[in-house]
Design a protein around this motif. Structure first.
Motif, PDB file in Angstrom:
ATOM      1  N   LEU A   4     -34.593  61.343  -7.951  1.00 37.50           N
ATOM      2  CA  LEU A   4     -35.143  60.112  -8.525  1.00 37.50           C
ATOM      3  C   LEU A   4     -36.564  60.363  -9.036  1.00 37.50           C
ATOM      4  CD1 LEU A   4     -34.863  57.098  -9.116  1.00 37.50           C
ATOM      5  CD2 LEU A   4     -35.678  56.657  -6.797  1.00 37.50           C
ATOM      6  N   THR A   5     -37.329  61.135  -8.299  1.00 37.79           N
ATOM      7  CA  THR A   5     -38.681  61.487  -8.736  1.00 37.79           C
ATOM      8  C   THR A   5     -38.624  62.299 -10.020  1.00 37.79           C
ATOM      9  OG1 THR A   5     -39.411  61.514  -6.430  1.00 37.79           O
ATOM     10  CG2 THR A   5     -40.846  62.587  -8.023  1.00 37.79           C
ATOM     11  N   ALA A   7     -36.142  62.313 -12.220  1.00 31.83           N
ATOM     12  CA  ALA A   7     -35.668  61.417 -13.279  1.00 31.83           C
ATOM     13  C   ALA A   7     -36.807  60.537 -13.791  1.00 31.83           C
ATOM     14  CB  ALA A   7     -34.515  60.557 -12.768  1.00 31.83           C
ATOM     15  N   SER A   8     -37.663  60.080 -12.890  1.00 31.19           N
ATOM     16  CA  SER A   8     -38.812  59.260 -13.295  1.00 31.19           C
ATOM     17  C   SER A   8     -39.797  60.078 -14.128  1.00 31.19           C
ATOM     18  CB  SER A   8     -39.506  58.686 -12.064  1.00 31.19           C
ATOM     19  OG  SER A   8     -38.621  57.851 -11.346  1.00 31.19           O
ATOM     20  N   VAL A  11     -38.323  60.240 -17.598  1.00 32.83           N
ATOM     21  CA  VAL A  11     -38.501  58.961 -18.307  1.00 32.83           C
ATOM     22  C   VAL A  11     -39.946  58.830 -18.799  1.00 32.83           C
ATOM     23  CG1 VAL A  11     -38.531  56.442 -18.030  1.00 32.83           C
ATOM     24  CG2 VAL A  11     -36.599  57.774 -17.160  1.00 32.83           C
ATOM     25  N   ALA A  12     -40.907  59.161 -17.942  1.00 30.13           N
ATOM     26  CA  ALA A  12     -42.313  59.068 -18.331  1.00 30.13           C
ATOM     27  C   ALA A  12     -42.624  60.008 -19.492  1.00 30.13           C
ATOM     28  CB  ALA A  12     -43.217  59.376 -17.135  1.00 30.13           C
ATOM     29  N   LEU A  45     -45.461  63.271 -11.342  1.00 33.02           N
ATOM     30  CA  LEU A  45     -44.132  63.213 -10.714  1.00 33.02           C
ATOM     31  C   LEU A  45     -43.451  64.582 -10.695  1.00 33.02           C
ATOM     32  CD1 LEU A  45     -42.902  59.812 -12.182  1.00 33.02           C
ATOM     33  CD2 LEU A  45     -43.589  60.288  -9.820  1.00 33.02           C
ATOM     34  N   THR A  49     -42.168  66.692  -7.483  1.00 27.17           N
ATOM     35  CA  THR A  49     -40.828  67.272  -7.417  1.00 27.17           C
ATOM     36  C   THR A  49     -40.893  68.729  -6.991  1.00 27.17           C
ATOM     37  OG1 THR A  49     -40.061  65.773  -9.144  1.00 27.17           O
ATOM     38  CG2 THR A  49     -38.744  67.742  -8.776  1.00 27.17           C
ATOM     39  N   TRP A  62     -35.996  68.970 -16.292  1.00 29.83           N
ATOM     40  CA  TRP A  62     -37.036  68.157 -16.926  1.00 29.83           C
ATOM     41  C   TRP A  62     -37.113  68.422 -18.422  1.00 29.83           C
ATOM     42  CZ3 TRP A  62     -42.201  69.390 -18.717  1.00 29.83           C
ATOM     43  CH2 TRP A  62     -43.017  68.261 -18.919  1.00 29.83           C
TER      44      TRP A  62
END
Length: 106
Positions: A4-5, A7-8, A11-12, A45, A49, A62
């Motif tokens: 989740l980290t 994935a965030s 997104v960022a 983030l 990770t 990433w």
């Protein structure tokens, strides 16, 4: 939680890159700030990770997912041409990330 980290972070990074498109070479304030904030959050983030995930896996996911997402956003929302070569390239990026990750499974 680590996925989740990651994935965030993706997104960022995607939001930051999209804002960069609208910054007009960093001449527009708000999109330029959006770019800086997006990348700052992405790197924070990603660094979190990397505390528990291997750098090869984290960076491959990433960069690969981010690249594929930006290419898709460009074609779907920004009017960039969607050619067979681009679509094959996106698929190859995703397959490459999968192969790198499966190669690391023991």
């Amino acid at each position: 939680m680590i996925w989740l980290t990651l994935a965030s972070a993706i997104v960022a990074e995607v939001l930051g890159t999209t804002a960069m498109k609208y910054s007009d070479g960093f001449t527009k304030l708000w999109p330029s700030l959006g770019t800086a904030v997006g990348y700052l959050i992405a790197f924070i983030l990603l660094a979190q990770t990397l505390k528990t995930m291997s750098v090869g896996t984290a960076y491959a996911v990433w960069s690969g997912v981010g690249t594929a997402a930006i290419a898709a956003i460009g074609m779907v929302f920004l009017g960039e041409a969607a050619s067979a070569a681009k679509l094959i390239g996106i698929v190859l990026v995703i397959v490459g990330v999968l192969v790198l990750n499966l190669g690391g499974v023991h």
